[in-house]
Write a protein that holds these residues in place. Structure first.
Motif, PDB file in Angstrom:
ATOM      1  N   VAL A   1       0.837  -1.201   0.000  1.00 46.89           N
ATOM      2  CA  VAL A   1       0.000   0.000   0.000  1.00 46.89           C
ATOM      3  C   VAL A   1       0.870   1.248   0.000  1.00 46.89           C
ATOM      4  O   VAL A   1       0.638   2.190  -0.773  1.00 46.89           O
ATOM      5  N   LEU A   2       1.885   1.281   0.855  1.00 45.68           N
ATOM      6  CA  LEU A   2       2.771   2.440   0.930  1.00 45.68           C
ATOM      7  C   LEU A   2       3.466   2.683  -0.406  1.00 45.68           C
ATOM      8  O   LEU A   2       3.544   3.822  -0.883  1.00 45.68           O
ATOM      9  N   GLY A   3       3.970   1.624  -1.026  1.00 43.10           N
ATOM     10  CA  GLY A   3       4.654   1.770  -2.310  1.00 43.10           C
ATOM     11  C   GLY A   3       3.721   2.259  -3.398  1.00 43.10           C
ATOM     12  O   GLY A   3       4.099   3.083  -4.238  1.00 43.10           O
ATOM     13  N   THR A   4       2.473   1.763  -3.398  1.00 39.17           N
ATOM     14  CA  THR A   4       1.501   2.211  -4.395  1.00 39.17           C
ATOM     15  C   THR A   4       1.233   3.709  -4.244  1.00 39.17           C
ATOM     16  O   THR A   4       1.225   4.460  -5.233  1.00 39.17           O
TER      17      THR A   4
ATOM     18  N   LEU B   1      -2.372  15.779  -0.006  1.00 31.09           N
ATOM     19  CA  LEU B   1      -2.463  15.282   1.368  1.00 31.09           C
ATOM     20  C   LEU B   1      -3.680  14.395   1.593  1.00 31.09           C
ATOM     21  O   LEU B   1      -3.906  13.945   2.713  1.00 31.09           O
ATOM     22  N   SER B   2      -4.452  14.146   0.548  1.00 34.10           N
ATOM     23  CA  SER B   2      -5.710  13.428   0.717  1.00 34.10           C
ATOM     24  C   SER B   2      -5.649  11.975   0.276  1.00 34.10           C
ATOM     25  O   SER B   2      -6.673  11.284   0.309  1.00 34.10           O
ATOM     26  N   VAL B   3      -4.483  11.483  -0.142  1.00 40.76           N
ATOM     27  CA  VAL B   3      -4.428  10.154  -0.756  1.00 40.76           C
ATOM     28  C   VAL B   3      -4.867   9.046   0.199  1.00 40.76           C
ATOM     29  O   VAL B   3      -5.494   8.064  -0.217  1.00 40.76           O
ATOM     30  N   GLY B   4      -4.569   9.177   1.494  1.00 40.10           N
ATOM     31  CA  GLY B   4      -5.002   8.165   2.448  1.00 40.10           C
ATOM     32  C   GLY B   4      -6.514   8.107   2.550  1.00 40.10           C
ATOM     33  O   GLY B   4      -7.117   7.025   2.569  1.00 40.10           O
ATOM     34  N   ALA B   5      -7.151   9.289   2.610  1.00 37.42           N
ATOM     35  CA  ALA B   5      -8.611   9.343   2.685  1.00 37.42           C
ATOM     36  C   ALA B   5      -9.245   8.836   1.393  1.00 37.42           C
ATOM     37  O   ALA B   5     -10.284   8.164   1.423  1.00 37.42           O
ATOM     38  N   VAL B   6      -8.627   9.156   0.250  1.00 30.90           N
ATOM     39  CA  VAL B   6      -9.144   8.660  -1.034  1.00 30.90           C
ATOM     40  C   VAL B   6      -9.074   7.134  -1.067  1.00 30.90           C
ATOM     41  O   VAL B   6     -10.005   6.463  -1.542  1.00 30.90           O
TER      42      VAL B   6
ATOM     43  N   THR C   1      -0.763   7.965   9.682  1.00 27.84           N
ATOM     44  CA  THR C   1       0.337   8.666   9.013  1.00 27.84           C
ATOM     45  C   THR C   1       0.616   8.113   7.615  1.00 27.84           C
ATOM     46  O   THR C   1       1.698   8.342   7.076  1.00 27.84           O
ATOM     47  N   LEU C   2      -0.354   7.412   7.036  1.00 35.83           N
ATOM     48  CA  LEU C   2      -0.098   6.725   5.769  1.00 35.83           C
ATOM     49  C   LEU C   2       0.332   7.684   4.675  1.00 35.83           C
ATOM     50  O   LEU C   2       1.339   7.461   3.982  1.00 35.83           O
TER      51      LEU C   2
ATOM     52  N   ALA D   1       3.930   8.077   2.734  1.00 33.85           N
ATOM     53  CA  ALA D   1       4.070   8.023   1.270  1.00 33.85           C
ATOM     54  C   ALA D   1       4.934   9.178   0.774  1.00 33.85           C
ATOM     55  O   ALA D   1       5.780   9.005  -0.114  1.00 33.85           O
ATOM     56  N   ILE D   2       4.720  10.375   1.343  1.00 35.23           N
ATOM     57  CA  ILE D   2       5.573  11.516   0.995  1.00 35.23           C
ATOM     58  C   ILE D   2       7.010  11.223   1.399  1.00 35.23           C
ATOM     59  O   ILE D   2       7.957  11.482   0.648  1.00 35.23           O
ATOM     60  N   ALA D   3       7.181  10.667   2.603  1.00 37.02           N
ATOM     61  CA  ALA D   3       8.525  10.334   3.079  1.00 37.02           C
ATOM     62  C   ALA D   3       9.210   9.348   2.147  1.00 37.02           C
ATOM     63  O   ALA D   3      10.393   9.498   1.820  1.00 37.02           O
TER      64      ALA D   3
END
Length: 380
Positions: free
Chosen positions: A44-47, A63-68, A301-302, A306-308
């Motif tokens: 999931v993190l890599g995607t 900043l919304s990718v986790g919610a999406v 913090t997903l 991902a940004i990190a």
């Protein structure tokens, strides 16, 4: 002047150091079982990191990718649980929902001229609310469809695993050779051929060792193969198409790109559509791992991780520079640190601190490198 180490080499060295450190602290870290779990954990993190590279290279942020991801997983689960939709239709609807969200973000950002930070931060709150409404009071929606559940719980047979390993090494060597040819065609200096051979050999040893270990367990997880396929397609899009070059040009200098005739607004909208569609795929993968869609999916913090992962992989926060393959390596670094700390029994607080410190180091190196490039450009 030729840089002493390429971005790929730097991240690979960092990954090897992390693996060696945690193996020394816990001999189970490089076991076949734990490496298999690690690849499942970073799927999931890599995607999400793949999508994050696209938007960061553009000079924007999402900043919304986790919610999406959470909303898309809820759409998937609702269609299956309430309407008995087949797996392919539910997945298509989830990805379409993500793409529509990205379209909305992109249109508002370009039409109103509002920074993407503000719009996607608002989107984070809005889509988290939509996710809560879709999931309902129960807190989760079980997924019993075997096709969905098998996405994150099936493995490649050993023989095909070795074929994939050879393809990865051959692809890496081919990309290095292609880059050398391109630089030579434009009159640019290349690193010594010996350095290229060492880099390819190091990757071959690393990939071969990991493949051998995984084959001694259940094999390579199919979900990781899907992640590599997504990264490959995104890499071709960014490096082998006019669209990818437009994205890089806009991130490097938006005004210059506009004056050159690049359709800036349209490109921005398409990138946000792609990022949200990729986030939807991440939601499908996470729902497959959990066998359900829950209120917590995509939270925490997903998106920050991902940004990190993207930045640790060498993608610039200033735009105009980044590679998809490096994001996968960055996700491996972040996932390895968190996995290793889990094995050592460290609490979530320590994992967050460690990831934050690594991110700060990566950002500082990026800022220093940017200042050096600007100074070198001014001197020339």
């Amino acid at each position: 002047m030729i840089r002493r180490a390429s971005g790929t080499t730097t991240v690979l060295v960092g990954l090897v150091v992390v693996w060696a450190l945690f193996q020394a602290l816990n001999h189970n870290f490089l076991s076949a079982r734990n490496l298999s779990n690690l690849l499942l954990q970073i799927a999931v993190l890599g995607t999400l990191a793949v999508g994050m590279v696209l938007v960061l290279v553009l000079g924007e942020i999402d900043l919304s990718v986790g919610a999406v991801a959470g909303v898309s997983a809820a759409v998937l689960a609702r269609l299956i649980a309430d309407h008995g939709a087949p797996a392919w239709l539910a997945i298509a609807a989830a990805v379409l929902a993500g793409a529509v969200i990205g379209l909305l973000h992109g249109v508002v950002i370009t039409a109103a001229g509002i920074p993407s930070f503000i719009i996607t931060l608002a989107g984070l709150l809005v889509w988290q609310g939509v996710q809560l409404a879709l999931v309902g009071d129960g807190g989760q929606i079980p997924i019993r469809d075997t096709a969905i559940r098998s996405i994150a719980s099936s493995y490649v047979v050993p023989g095909f695993g070795w074929v994939l390993a050879l393809l990865v090494v051959a692809g890496f060597a081919g990309l290095r050779a292609l880059r050398r040819r391109r630089r030579a065609r434009h009159g640019l200096a290349n690193p010594p051929a010996r350095a290229e051979v060492i880099a390819v050999a190091a990757v071959a040893v690393l990939v071969g060792a990991v493949t051998w270990l995984l084959n001694s367990y259940f094999g390579i997880p199919w979900v990781f193969v899907l992640l590599l396929a997504l990264a490959g397609a995104a890499g071709v899009l960014m490096t082998g198409t006019p669209f990818g070059r437009h994205v890089t040009a806009i991130g490097g200098n938006r005004e210059a790109a506009r004056r050159a005739g690049i359709p800036v607004a349209r490109t921005v909208v398409v990138v946000f559509v792609l990022v949200s569609a990729i986030a939807a795929l991440a939601g499908v993968v996470e729902a497959s791992r959990q066998f359900s869609a829950s209120n917590a999916l995509g939270g925490g913090t997903l998106q920050l991780n991902a940004i990190a992962a993207a930045v640790i992989g060498g993608t610039s926060l200033f735009g105009g520079r980044g590679r998809i393959s490096h994001a996968i390596l960055g996700a491996l670094v972040v996932g390895s640190v968190q996995n290793g700390l889990d094995l050592l029994g460290e609490p979530a607080a320590v994992k967050n601190i460690a990831t934050g410190v690594i991110l700060v180091v990566a950002v500082v190196l990026d800022a220093v490198g940017r200042r050096r490039r600007l100074a070198r450009g001014s001197a020339e």
